[in-house]
Scaffold this active site. Structure first.
Site, PDB file in Angstrom:
ATOM      1  N   GLY A  24       1.900   2.652  10.732  1.00  0.00           N
ATOM      2  CA  GLY A  24       2.873   3.737  10.559  1.00  0.00           C
ATOM      3  C   GLY A  24       3.525   4.188  11.853  1.00  0.00           C
ATOM      4  N   LYS A  65       0.110   4.270  -0.434  1.00  0.00           N
ATOM      5  CA  LYS A  65      -0.550   5.495   0.061  1.00  0.00           C
ATOM      6  C   LYS A  65      -0.314   6.634  -0.932  1.00  0.00           C
ATOM      7  CE  LYS A  65      -0.198   3.490   4.570  1.00  0.00           C
ATOM      8  NZ  LYS A  65      -0.180   3.648   6.009  1.00  0.00           N
ATOM      9  N   GLU A  95      -6.003  -4.442  10.554  1.00  0.00           N
ATOM     10  CA  GLU A  95      -4.960  -3.442  10.788  1.00  0.00           C
ATOM     11  C   GLU A  95      -5.299  -2.635  12.038  1.00  0.00           C
ATOM     12  OE1 GLU A  95      -2.759  -2.304   7.009  1.00  0.00           O
ATOM     13  OE2 GLU A  95      -4.581  -1.121   6.989  1.00  0.00           O
ATOM     14  N   HIS A 130      -9.737   1.734   4.509  1.00  0.00           N
ATOM     15  CA  HIS A 130      -8.480   1.947   5.240  1.00  0.00           C
ATOM     16  C   HIS A 130      -8.706   2.989   6.346  1.00  0.00           C
ATOM     17  CE1 HIS A 130      -4.372   2.963   6.221  1.00  0.00           C
ATOM     18  NE2 HIS A 130      -4.009   1.834   5.620  1.00  0.00           N
ATOM     19  N   ASN A 169       0.858  -1.187   0.000  1.00  0.00           N
ATOM     20  CA  ASN A 169       0.000   0.000   0.000  1.00  0.00           C
ATOM     21  C   ASN A 169       0.896   1.240   0.000  1.00  0.00           C
ATOM     22  OD1 ASN A 169      -1.922   1.946   0.408  1.00  0.00           O
ATOM     23  ND2 ASN A 169      -2.363   1.403   2.532  1.00  0.00           N
ATOM     24  N   GLY A 200       2.732  -0.906   4.390  1.00  0.00           N
ATOM     25  CA  GLY A 200       2.824   0.499   3.991  1.00  0.00           C
ATOM     26  C   GLY A 200       4.280   0.920   3.864  1.00  0.00           C
ATOM     27  N   GLU A 208      -6.975   5.317   7.452  1.00  0.00           N
ATOM     28  CA  GLU A 208      -6.619   6.711   7.138  1.00  0.00           C
ATOM     29  C   GLU A 208      -7.772   7.399   6.416  1.00  0.00           C
ATOM     30  OE1 GLU A 208      -2.969   5.826   5.170  1.00  0.00           O
ATOM     31  OE2 GLU A 208      -1.953   5.487   7.083  1.00  0.00           O
ATOM     32  N   SER A 240       2.822  -1.759  10.616  1.00  0.00           N
ATOM     33  CA  SER A 240       4.249  -1.800  10.947  1.00  0.00           C
ATOM     34  C   SER A 240       4.910  -3.154  10.705  1.00  0.00           C
ATOM     35  CB  SER A 240       4.473  -1.344  12.397  1.00  0.00           C
ATOM     36  OG  SER A 240       4.112   0.012  12.541  1.00  0.00           O
TER      37      SER A 240
HETATM   38  P1  PGA Z   1       2.499   0.565   7.720  1.00  0.00           P
HETATM   39  O1  PGA Z   1       1.097   0.798   6.984  1.00  0.00           O
HETATM   40  O2  PGA Z   1       3.069  -0.722   7.203  1.00  0.00           O
HETATM   41  O3  PGA Z   1       3.325   1.762   7.373  1.00  0.00           O
HETATM   42  O4  PGA Z   1       2.191   0.485   9.190  1.00  0.00           O
HETATM   43  C1  PGA Z   1       0.202  -0.252   6.790  1.00  0.00           C
HETATM   44  C2  PGA Z   1      -1.072   0.250   6.181  1.00  0.00           C
HETATM   45  O5  PGA Z   1      -1.528   1.338   6.520  1.00  0.00           O
HETATM   46  O6  PGA Z   1      -1.673  -0.382   5.335  1.00  0.00           O
END
Ligand code: PGA
Length: 245
Positions: free
Chosen positions: A168, A10, A162, A86, A8, A226, A88, A205
């Site tokens: 993140g 983003k 998630e 997601h 992903n 991500g 976000e 993460s």
């Molecule tokens: P991350 O993001 O691996 O940076 O934690 C994962 C995601 O939001 O899909």
């Protein structure tokens, strides 16, 4: 069966040239690359192994909706998958479960495979895993309401668990907790929503350091990545780990 890795990206990288470089370095089998919409067309022409996914789609299939991208448009760019719900988007773009549900239904109807993201925030999780399970069940229920007639099959619905507090932040869940949550999600989908055999991914993460511990869990069918998907060396290491399992 190899475990699935979803990259992903983003709202990255900043230019098409960089997106092409990153895609070439990430072009592995059993990988889905989900770049920003604007890069889908170019990447569809260069990827040989990885599949392509979008990060969002609209709940209407075209029409007077300025700035929105429809499922049919995404499909026409050879994207097979779409990430929906997601955290976000739920947080920064005010996507409610009702909106996510509309998007899930239309995307599946139009032939896209959906990666539906669910997960609790820290204020819920700190009350314990039982409270987190209740939250996730409620999200699944609302996001997947009225989907029975869409004949959800193994292949057109994937669930990414998630935990919001792990995204993140560099603070992943423990593989043991994530596996417990996956077991719960699988049972819930099966018994309450009559959805069987959807692939269940962990996201939050995932790095080269912890990928093996997550991917080795039998309950976990893959990972949604991500930050580490933007660094070719890290991504490649994760794929090597996945391939060695
Ligand atoms: P991350 O993001 O691996 O940076 O934690 C994962 C995601 O939001 O899909």
């Amino acid at each position: 069966m190899k475990k699935l890795i979803v990259a992903n990206w983003k709202s990255n990288p900043p230019t098409l040239a960089q997106a092409i470089r990153l895609a070439k370095a990430s072009d592995f089998k059993n990988v889905i690359i989900a770049p920003p919409h604007v890069y889908l067309d170019s990447l569809s022409k260069i990827l040989k192994n990885a599949s392509l996914g979008a990060q969002n789609t609209f709940s209407k299939d075209g029409g007077p909706y300025t700035g929105e991208v429809s499922p049919r448009q995404i499909k026409s760019l050879k994207a097979e998958y779409v990430i929906l719900g997601h955290s976000e988007r739920r947080k920064y773009l005010a996507e409610t479960d009702e909106i996510v549900n509309e998007k899930v239904k239309l995307a599946i109807k139009k032939g896209l495979k959906v990666v539906l993201c669910v997960g609790e925030n820290w204020s819920t999780r700190r009350k314990g895993i039982a409270t987190a399970k209740e939250f996730v069940a409620n999200q699944l229920n609302k996001d997947l309401i009225q989907t029975k007639n869409l004949k959800l099959k193994t292949k057109n619905l994937l669930i990414a668990y998630e935990p919001v507090w792990a995204i993140g932040t560099g603070k992943a869940d423990t593989p043991k907790n994530a596996a417990e949550m996956m077991g719960f999600i699988k049972d819930y989908l099966n018994s309450k929503l009559e959805i069987r055999n959807s692939k269940l991914l962990y996201g939050g993460s995932v790095t080269p350091e912890n990928a093996e511990a997550f991917l080795a869990q039998p309950e976990i069918d893959g990972a949604l990545i991500g930050s580490s998907s933007l660094i070719p060396q890290q991504f490649k290491t994760i794929i090597k780990i996945r391939d060695s399992l």
